[in-house]
Design an enzyme around this catalytic site. Structure first.
Site, PDB file in Angstrom:
ATOM      1  N   THR A  40      20.612  43.645  46.928  1.00  0.00           N
ATOM      2  CA  THR A  40      20.281  43.776  48.247  1.00  0.00           C
ATOM      3  C   THR A  40      20.806  44.810  48.945  1.00  0.00           C
ATOM      4  O   THR A  40      20.088  45.799  49.825  1.00  0.00           O
ATOM      5  CB  THR A  40      20.838  42.568  49.103  1.00  0.00           C
ATOM      6  OG1 THR A  40      20.297  41.297  48.425  1.00  0.00           O
ATOM      7  CG2 THR A  40      20.405  42.404  50.418  1.00  0.00           C
ATOM      8  N   HIS A  43      18.692  47.835  47.777  1.00  0.00           N
ATOM      9  CA  HIS A  43      17.536  47.698  48.820  1.00  0.00           C
ATOM     10  C   HIS A  43      17.609  48.524  50.262  1.00  0.00           C
ATOM     11  O   HIS A  43      16.782  49.127  50.624  1.00  0.00           O
ATOM     12  CB  HIS A  43      16.790  46.234  48.978  1.00  0.00           C
ATOM     13  CG  HIS A  43      16.252  46.037  47.641  1.00  0.00           C
ATOM     14  ND1 HIS A  43      15.074  46.772  46.910  1.00  0.00           N
ATOM     15  CD2 HIS A  43      16.149  44.731  47.104  1.00  0.00           C
ATOM     16  CE1 HIS A  43      14.767  46.029  45.970  1.00  0.00           C
ATOM     17  NE2 HIS A  43      15.235  45.009  46.047  1.00  0.00           N
TER      18      HIS A  43
HETATM   19 ZN   LIG Z   1      24.185  39.784  47.244  1.00  0.00          ZN
END
Ligand SMILES: [Zn+2]
Ligand SMILES: [Zn+2]
Length: 339
Positions: A40, A43
């Protein structure tokens, strides 16, 4: 204090004199020991997922309590803790339904509020989980990803004797394999291109480990599981992996699309094929009410994190981790403030 400030896509700046604001009631200052870099975060760094800016990223962290805003019966200075980054309001209609992860006022340390890529982090009492004094804080930093895996496991609903396929042998996949094993799965299969990760999976509980590029995955799985897997857990965050999940699950099977893909990623699915298979397809979002159980699993040593190849990166060098493509042998990169 030293902090890594995410300014905009592709830009993280080290600030050596970042001022720590005054504590509000019900908050604690944690000296961060280790903070995992997660898909994440990557990203977000690439502009493919949302975060507030400027913000200190990092939502998988552990550390030591160094200051408390007010007296707490639960915490004292010097306590080792893990941090649950997801803050729910408890007041909105979703929270009141018990769906705290859909909270309309959801905040997350390391996404919308300053998180763990810093020397210190201000954390509400409610987000802090106490650890025993002898805890390894580098392992405790896995509590957050583990708590998210436990949410996925709720949907997977593995029964003793089930066959389980995990796609993707990164840290999440390797956690899922171990959870599948302690849930009583009879056959656990990993699909992963990287040889070293496939080998590690066998050590951690997988019975079979295959490369998607070297084998006829669909046939192999069908033969090994007599018609398809009861449960498929997709942990790659890639369209090809999701499409494969559907193909290798048995009729009536459960598919958990766990991996976080980039914004806008789309899949192609044959609807008639889905119809005939009567598949149950789940997603898994955040970690509602699973953090405490994740901490218990870590304290009781039920999940092996020590064989993960974890690379420690000094906070000052965080850009190296974000700008280089991950060495395929490394399972997890963690940012640490201490040498
Ligand atoms: Zn995470
Ligand atoms: Zn809420």
């Amino acid at each position: 204090m030293i902090a890594a400030i995410f300014k905009s896509a592709g830009v993280i700046e080290i600030d050596n004199k970042f001022p720590l604001r005054k504590l509000k009631k019900g908050e604690v200052i944690i000296e961060v020991a280790n903070c995992g870099i997660c898909g994440t975060d990557k990203h977000i760094f690439e502009g493919k997922a949302y975060a507030e800016t400027p913000v200190i990223l990092g939502h998988e962290y552990s550390g030591t309590v160094v200051e408390l805003s007010d007296k707490s019966v639960l915490l004292k200075i010097g306590d080792k803790v893990a941090v649950d980054p997801n803050i729910y309001c408890g007041k909105c209609s979703e929270c009141k339904k018990g769906n705290v992860h859909f909270c309309r006022n959801h905040q997350a340390l390391g996404v919308t509020k300053n998180g763990g890529f810093a020397q210190y982090s201000i954390v509400p009492f409610s987000q802090v989980y106490l650890l025993p004094d002898n805890s390894d804080l580098s392992i405790a930093a896995f509590a957050e990803p583990l708590s998210c895996c436990l949410r996925g496991m709720q949907h997977a609903n593995i029964k003793h004797g089930d066959s389980v396929v995990v796609i993707g042998g990164g840290s999440i996949g390797l956690i899922m394999i171990q959870l599948a094993k302690i849930s009583g799965a009879a056959k656990i299969i990993l699909i992963e291109p990287e040889n070293l990760k496939r080998k590690l999976a066998l050590k951690l509980g997988a019975d079979l480990s295959i490369s998607p590029f070297e084998a006829d995955v669909e046939n192999n799985i069908s033969e090994y599981t007599s018609g398809g897997a009861d449960v498929v857990i997709e942990c790659a965050g890639k369209k090809e992996a999701v499409e494969m999940s559907v193909k290798i699950s048995r009729k009536g099977g459960r598919v958990i699309i766990f991996g976080m893909s980039a914004k806008g990623e789309k899949v192609t699915l044959d609807l008639q094929y889905l119809f005939q298979k009567e598949l149950q397809i789940f997603n898994s979002f955040l970690n509602p009410f699973t953090f405490g159980r994740a901490v218990e699993l870590i304290i009781s040593n039920k999940i092996n994190f020590s064989s993960f190849v974890t690379k420690q990166i000094m906070l000052e060098n965080i850009n190296e981790a974000f700008n280089s493509s991950i060495n395929s042998i490394i399972i997890k990169q963690q940012v640490s403030t201490k040498k």
